[in-house]
Design an enzyme around this catalytic site. Structure first.
Site, PDB file in Angstrom:
ATOM      1  NE  ARG A 120      -3.576  -0.459   2.987  1.00 49.63           N
ATOM      2  CZ  ARG A 120      -3.553  -0.469   4.563  1.00 49.63           C
ATOM      3  NH1 ARG A 120      -3.284   0.540   5.473  1.00 49.63           N
ATOM      4  NH2 ARG A 120      -4.374  -1.756   4.028  1.00 49.63           N
ATOM      5  CG  HIS A 149      -0.634  -3.523   4.003  1.00 46.13           C
ATOM      6  ND1 HIS A 149      -0.998  -4.211   3.757  1.00 46.13           N
ATOM      7  CD2 HIS A 149      -1.534  -3.527   5.161  1.00 46.13           C
ATOM      8  CE1 HIS A 149      -1.954  -4.626   4.234  1.00 46.13           C
ATOM      9  NE2 HIS A 149      -2.323  -4.654   4.958  1.00 46.13           N
ATOM     10  CG  ASP A 156      -4.802  -6.176   4.813  1.00 49.54           C
ATOM     11  OD1 ASP A 156      -4.659  -6.985   5.951  1.00 49.54           O
ATOM     12  OD2 ASP A 156      -5.289  -5.098   4.431  1.00 49.54           O
ATOM     13  CD  GLU A 214      -6.711  -4.602  11.360  1.00 50.46           C
ATOM     14  OE1 GLU A 214      -6.931  -3.274  10.494  1.00 50.46           O
ATOM     15  OE2 GLU A 214      -5.525  -5.410  10.460  1.00 50.46           O
ATOM     16  CG  HIS A 217      -2.634  -7.002   9.304  1.00 47.62           C
ATOM     17  ND1 HIS A 217      -2.123  -5.482   8.398  1.00 47.62           N
ATOM     18  CD2 HIS A 217      -1.350  -7.097   9.539  1.00 47.62           C
ATOM     19  CE1 HIS A 217      -1.199  -5.302   8.108  1.00 47.62           C
ATOM     20  NE2 HIS A 217      -0.949  -5.978   9.089  1.00 47.62           N
TER      21      HIS A 217
HETATM   22 ZN   LIG Z   1      -3.464  -5.125   7.247  1.00 50.76          ZN
END
Ligand SMILES: [Zn+2]
Length: 237
Positions: A120, A149, A156, A214, A217
């Site tokens: 990301r 990320h 994810d 999470e 993740h």
């Molecule tokens: Zn993530």
């Protein structure tokens, strides 16, 4: 008069609606377009250290049965606005190879990986943080620290059934900002918890660690060796 053909059509529509994944959404604290302009003008934190050269691999090319559902390229994300300009996913080569090994092990049990997000660009992390109310900040990465990320070492994902193509049901939905997202959340059905454990075990076997809030993740163990990047997908070679 309602014809039989129409009834079949509406029944199919209803079924599709039922099968659409549930999407967790928040109301951004400020307009995303405004946040995007600011984030694109901002600069990632300065890092010092001896980092490995970035070698981002396109996950769509790993295996035809590695499935991509890049929610951030659609309105089906937590901000209800696309933040990516293309539906692509990349990881640093050793992380991509480890993910492929996990996928191949899962395939032996009838499942495949379903990727929501991987590398990301940093400015997107800044948009997420700035758009999220402060009481939910535990669910988004702090841009002054950067996200794993941003280093191309976090992914994810969920699982899908190879036979039906359907996403497996988990204890909570992707990007949900609630305790249902914790990997040790005790609620949900036994089947959902078993799915979550199957994903976690397969990833841990290959050097990934699940994030504490999470279930979807996972960080690859070499993440500290890669620098934060801000390069958009279109410029990755
Ligand atoms: Zn993530």
């Amino acid at each position: 008069m309602v014809r039989l053909r129409d009834i079949a059509f509406f029944a199919a529509l209803a079924l599709m609606a039922q099968e659409r994944p549930a999407i967790f959404r928040i109301t951004p604290v400020r307009p995303v377009a405004e946040l995007r302009t600011e984030a694109l003008a901002a600069r990632p934190p300065q890092e010092t250290g001896d980092f490995l050269r970035s070698d981002l691999v396109d996950l769509a090319k790993l295996d035809p049965r590695v499935k991509l559902d890049i929610r951030y390229a659609t309105t089906d994300d937590f901000l209800s606005t696309p933040v990516y300009t293309s539906a692509r996913a990349f990881l640093q080569r050793p992380a991509a190879e480890a993910l492929l090994r996990a996928h191949r092990e899962l395939m032996k049990q009838g499942y495949g990986v379903l990727i929501f997000d991987a590398y990301r660009p940093w400015y997107v992390t800044k948009i997420f943080w700035d758009a999220t109310p402060s009481d939910k900040h535990q669910f988004v990465a702090d841009p002054t620290q950067g996200s794993r990320h941003n280093r191309g070492c976090a992914v994810d994902l969920s699982l899908y059934d190879l036979a039906t193509g359907r996403e497996l049901s988990m204890t909570g939905v992707y990007d949900e900002m609630s305790e249902r997202s914790y990997p040790n959340y005790a609620g949900g059905t036994p089947e959902q918890r078993a799915h979550r454990q199957l994903l976690r075990s397969a990833m841990e076997m290959q050097g990934f660690t699940v994030y504490e809030t999470e279930w979807w993740h996972f960080d690859y163990r070499d993440w500290p060796r890669y620098a934060i990047q801000n390069v958009p997908f279109e410029e990755i070679r």
